[in-house]
Design a protein around this motif. Sequence first.
Motif, PDB file in Angstrom:
ATOM      1  N   ALA A 307       6.397  -5.977 -12.672  1.00  9.85           N
ATOM      2  CA  ALA A 307       6.953  -4.671 -13.031  1.00  9.85           C
ATOM      3  C   ALA A 307       6.952  -3.704 -11.848  1.00  9.85           C
ATOM      4  O   ALA A 307       7.801  -2.820 -11.768  1.00  9.85           O
ATOM      5  CB  ALA A 307       6.170  -4.070 -14.195  1.00  9.85           C
ATOM      6  N   LEU A 308       6.002  -3.840 -10.916  1.00 10.38           N
ATOM      7  CA  LEU A 308       5.881  -2.911  -9.785  1.00 10.38           C
ATOM      8  C   LEU A 308       6.476  -3.468  -8.496  1.00 10.38           C
ATOM      9  O   LEU A 308       6.205  -2.923  -7.416  1.00 10.38           O
ATOM     10  CB  LEU A 308       4.410  -2.566  -9.549  1.00 10.38           C
ATOM     11  N   ASP A 309       7.281  -4.519  -8.596  1.00  9.01           N
ATOM     12  CA  ASP A 309       7.821  -5.128  -7.381  1.00  9.01           C
ATOM     13  C   ASP A 309       8.668  -4.142  -6.587  1.00  9.01           C
ATOM     14  O   ASP A 309       8.616  -4.120  -5.350  1.00  9.01           O
ATOM     15  CB  ASP A 309       8.661  -6.356  -7.745  1.00  9.01           C
ATOM     16  N   LYS A 310       9.447  -3.329  -7.263  1.00 12.82           N
ATOM     17  CA  LYS A 310      10.343  -2.386  -6.582  1.00 12.82           C
ATOM     18  C   LYS A 310       9.881  -0.933  -6.714  1.00 12.82           C
ATOM     19  O   LYS A 310      10.620  -0.021  -6.333  1.00 12.82           O
ATOM     20  CB  LYS A 310      11.760  -2.533  -7.135  1.00 12.82           C
ATOM     21  N   GLU A 311       8.701  -0.723  -7.263  1.00 17.82           N
ATOM     22  CA  GLU A 311       8.169   0.638  -7.447  1.00 17.82           C
ATOM     23  C   GLU A 311       7.242   0.982  -6.278  1.00 17.82           C
ATOM     24  O   GLU A 311       6.023   1.027  -6.403  1.00 17.82           O
ATOM     25  CB  GLU A 311       7.431   0.752  -8.781  1.00 17.82           C
ATOM     26  N   MET A 312       7.833   1.211  -5.111  1.00 21.27           N
ATOM     27  CA  MET A 312       7.016   1.454  -3.915  1.00 21.27           C
ATOM     28  C   MET A 312       6.341   2.824  -3.970  1.00 21.27           C
ATOM     29  O   MET A 312       5.143   2.964  -3.679  1.00 21.27           O
ATOM     30  CB  MET A 312       7.898   1.342  -2.667  1.00 21.27           C
ATOM     31  N   LYS A 313       7.094   3.854  -4.340  1.00 25.32           N
ATOM     32  CA  LYS A 313       6.531   5.202  -4.379  1.00 25.32           C
ATOM     33  C   LYS A 313       5.459   5.313  -5.451  1.00 25.32           C
ATOM     34  O   LYS A 313       4.396   5.924  -5.217  1.00 25.32           O
ATOM     35  CB  LYS A 313       7.645   6.208  -4.639  1.00 25.32           C
ATOM     36  N   LEU A 314       5.695   4.732  -6.610  1.00 30.70           N
ATOM     37  CA  LEU A 314       4.700   4.776  -7.680  1.00 30.70           C
ATOM     38  C   LEU A 314       3.429   4.050  -7.270  1.00 30.70           C
ATOM     39  O   LEU A 314       2.310   4.517  -7.550  1.00 30.70           O
ATOM     40  CB  LEU A 314       5.294   4.167  -8.950  1.00 30.70           C
ATOM     41  N   THR A 315       3.568   2.927  -6.592  1.00 29.86           N
ATOM     42  CA  THR A 315       2.386   2.180  -6.141  1.00 29.86           C
ATOM     43  C   THR A 315       1.569   2.994  -5.144  1.00 29.86           C
ATOM     44  O   THR A 315       0.329   3.022  -5.205  1.00 29.86           O
ATOM     45  CB  THR A 315       2.819   0.848  -5.515  1.00 29.86           C
ATOM     46  N   GLN A 316       2.249   3.672  -4.212  1.00 32.90           N
ATOM     47  CA  GLN A 316       1.532   4.489  -3.237  1.00 32.90           C
ATOM     48  C   GLN A 316       0.800   5.651  -3.910  1.00 32.90           C
ATOM     49  O   GLN A 316      -0.345   5.961  -3.558  1.00 32.90           O
ATOM     50  CB  GLN A 316       2.511   5.031  -2.184  1.00 32.90           C
ATOM     51  N   HIS A 317       1.439   6.284  -4.911  1.00 35.12           N
ATOM     52  CA  HIS A 317       0.783   7.378  -5.628  1.00 35.12           C
ATOM     53  C   HIS A 317      -0.449   6.888  -6.375  1.00 35.12           C
ATOM     54  O   HIS A 317      -1.493   7.556  -6.387  1.00 35.12           O
ATOM     55  CB  HIS A 317       1.777   8.019  -6.597  1.00 35.12           C
ATOM     56  N   LEU A 318      -0.333   5.726  -6.991  1.00 39.58           N
ATOM     57  CA  LEU A 318      -1.484   5.180  -7.721  1.00 39.58           C
ATOM     58  C   LEU A 318      -2.642   4.878  -6.784  1.00 39.58           C
ATOM     59  O   LEU A 318      -3.807   5.197  -7.090  1.00 39.58           O
ATOM     60  CB  LEU A 318      -1.054   3.913  -8.471  1.00 39.58           C
ATOM     61  N   MET A 319      -2.364   4.267  -5.645  1.00 37.99           N
ATOM     62  CA  MET A 319      -3.431   3.961  -4.691  1.00 37.99           C
ATOM     63  C   MET A 319      -4.081   5.241  -4.174  1.00 37.99           C
ATOM     64  O   MET A 319      -5.306   5.288  -3.991  1.00 37.99           O
ATOM     65  CB  MET A 319      -2.866   3.141  -3.528  1.00 37.99           C
ATOM     66  N   GLU A 320      -3.293   6.275  -3.931  1.00 38.96           N
ATOM     67  CA  GLU A 320      -3.859   7.540  -3.455  1.00 38.96           C
ATOM     68  C   GLU A 320      -4.746   8.181  -4.510  1.00 38.96           C
ATOM     69  O   GLU A 320      -5.828   8.704  -4.196  1.00 38.96           O
ATOM     70  CB  GLU A 320      -2.727   8.490  -3.075  1.00 38.96           C
ATOM     71  N   LEU A 321      -4.330   8.140  -5.773  1.00 34.48           N
ATOM     72  CA  LEU A 321      -5.147   8.722  -6.844  1.00 34.48           C
ATOM     73  C   LEU A 321      -6.455   7.974  -7.001  1.00 34.48           C
ATOM     74  O   LEU A 321      -7.499   8.568  -7.285  1.00 34.48           O
ATOM     75  CB  LEU A 321      -4.363   8.711  -8.160  1.00 34.48           C
ATOM     76  N   PHE A 322      -6.427   6.663  -6.822  1.00 39.55           N
ATOM     77  CA  PHE A 322      -7.644   5.869  -6.990  1.00 39.55           C
ATOM     78  C   PHE A 322      -8.603   6.029  -5.811  1.00 39.55           C
ATOM     79  O   PHE A 322      -9.828   6.097  -6.012  1.00 39.55           O
ATOM     80  CB  PHE A 322      -7.282   4.388  -7.151  1.00 39.55           C
ATOM     81  N   THR A 323      -8.076   6.083  -4.594  1.00 40.77           N
ATOM     82  CA  THR A 323      -8.943   6.116  -3.413  1.00 40.77           C
ATOM     83  C   THR A 323      -9.392   7.526  -3.042  1.00 40.77           C
ATOM     84  O   THR A 323     -10.544   7.736  -2.662  1.00 40.77           O
ATOM     85  CB  THR A 323      -8.222   5.481  -2.215  1.00 40.77           C
ATOM     86  N   GLU A 324      -8.483   8.518  -3.148  1.00 37.39           N
ATOM     87  CA  GLU A 324      -8.808   9.872  -2.711  1.00 37.39           C
ATOM     88  C   GLU A 324      -9.467  10.707  -3.802  1.00 37.39           C
ATOM     89  O   GLU A 324     -10.325  11.537  -3.520  1.00 37.39           O
ATOM     90  CB  GLU A 324      -7.549  10.575  -2.219  1.00 37.39           C
ATOM     91  N   TYR A 325      -9.068  10.512  -5.046  1.00 35.22           N
ATOM     92  CA  TYR A 325      -9.553  11.380  -6.126  1.00 35.22           C
ATOM     93  C   TYR A 325     -10.328  10.640  -7.204  1.00 35.22           C
ATOM     94  O   TYR A 325     -10.885  11.279  -8.091  1.00 35.22           O
ATOM     95  CB  TYR A 325      -8.359  12.114  -6.776  1.00 35.22           C
ATOM     96  N   GLN A 326     -10.372   9.295  -7.136  1.00 29.56           N
ATOM     97  CA  GLN A 326     -11.129   8.495  -8.106  1.00 29.56           C
ATOM     98  C   GLN A 326     -10.748   8.849  -9.548  1.00 29.56           C
ATOM     99  O   GLN A 326     -11.603   9.057 -10.403  1.00 29.56           O
ATOM    100  CB  GLN A 326     -12.636   8.674  -7.903  1.00 29.56           C
TER     101      GLN A 326
END
Length: 612
Positions: A307-326
């Motif tokens: 489902a996230l194969d072409k969702e590059m921007k969404l994937t980057q936002h998710l990683m930022e929320l998990f790593t920077e803001y937990q």
Amino acid sequence: DVQKADGTEIEQKSVLRLQNSSSEGFVLSPNDITKLLNEHVESMAAALAKVQVEYSADAEDNIVAVSEATLSLLTVHLPHLCNNFIDSMAYVENMMEEQLTAAIGKRITADDLDTFVKFHNARLLCQVPQPFSHAVRRPKHTPVGLVSIESSDDEHKCIHTHTRVVANSTLKMPLNAATVLELTGKQYLHGWLNHRFERHHNDYQLVGRARQFSAYILVIGTMTGPNSIEPKDAIIVQNKDEVMIPLLLNELPTAKEFKDAIKSLSPEQQSFARAYRSMQLQSSVFGCVVIQIKPQLEALLGLPRNALDKEMKLTQHLMELFTEYQVPSDLLSYSGRSEGVALEDKLDNVRTNVKSVTDVIEGEKKKQMEMAKAKTDMAIEQKFQSLAECSYDSYEPQSMMMSCEEACYDDSDYGMMARMAMSAAPPPMSTAAVGSRNMIGHRSLAKTVPTVASYSAKVVDAPQQKQPTRTEIVTDFKGKTDLSSDIGTSIAKSDGVDFTLLPQLLDAAVEKTDEASALRSTIIKTGQSWLRNRQENLLSGLKLKRLLADELKLEKIKAFDLLDALSRSGSLAIESSELHVIVAVTHCFEKDIIGTIIQDNINPIQKLESST
């Protein structure tokens, strides 16, 4: 017999007159060698007899005994014999080296031997050693990156290992005392036979590369049991990153050397030495875990596969929320209950959740900025009010201007406001104005002092102070995060393979062969200084940066935070993972390759073939 010029003949002994039994050869015959040795014995006997006569006990003024003189004569003669022997051997070895170079066509080096061994193994073995270069990918997908072990020189050659796919079992990896990850992906066992000549060590590095808009997590550690690994380092490789991790090879003594070293110790000391060596062998099993992020994000958010194969921007936002803001994953995952919902609807639901959380974060940032601005305004207002309420007699314009000028050099919020106030205030009073200060009252003074309203518009346009990110906050609190984390009849267990027993079994098997004095178990560790090539944005080029201990700790914290989020603190198993276990052994040669072949008369190819 030599004839003088007058025709008389004399008898003269000379080793140069020895005749060769073979007129066509250049090697002395046994008869000539016997004559040469006899001549040496006779000359030594004559010299010793002369010493007996000159240093006899009958001489009155002799202070040196005959035995001392004889010892002195032999001491002077022995170095000459040794030098002649060394020169003779060096001549023979040089001649043999030239013959070998002429026969092969070049001077052999360790790299040439390595190339030949690879070619030889390809013809000799049924299962040929493969390069340690593995693509990070899902089935029927383009690789997102590459993991390999290469030499640190300019050629970057991959090492070759004997590879075996191990039956899948659940691997446990602790992040901290409360969180233990379960990895259910593939597992590979690699056997690496390294060779070393003299004390020269080749340098190797573990390299992780990622493609653009792709990311994965690389975890490095040591196997501690049949289904557990202790992580030592971790890093997120993403967006064309190239991470180069130096590998340190520590060779352990062979089993034969170990037994020879402890045989003179007491039983208690031997028991301690055996226990410590067992620990060393178990800690020599190197483990490398590769975890893909997108497949685990799909499982975490309740989305279908791919489902996230072409969702590059969404994937980057998710990683930022998990790593920077937990941010907890429950706030972002798909909140619907129906399974028949279309894929796009599920993605829209996740995007809405991400936007909601992002709006809350941006609102908190704006609120904190307004609070900081209000505090600064209040501090400036109080400062100017205190100046305006000063008594008439204590008012000194020059001292006031000096205090304001000093405040302008302050880096705090007050200093920034003071600079704005100075720019909005009227020019300083002249000397004549100071002389007529009797006509100036408190009200007129208050009119000359700028108020907050006079520069409030400039405060809005002034650059705001950068809010510290979570990475910078962690830097200020370094050291406060605790992220601690008998050989049986067979290493095969019902729940997997006990990799920690392999070095001990290998050590016991090597001890029974002829190579017991050459094969050494090798511990693989990572260095403390890594290199990373990173492209900050699409318009800039790659920049090489060295990562030291503090930065590596921050990278590890980021990776562990993301793993904690992807696994729901250990409650969700990670399927898209790979474990690579490396057991290394080094075949050591005491001399260089030419010395091994010529001086030791050893065929290194045959020895390496036996070790393989």
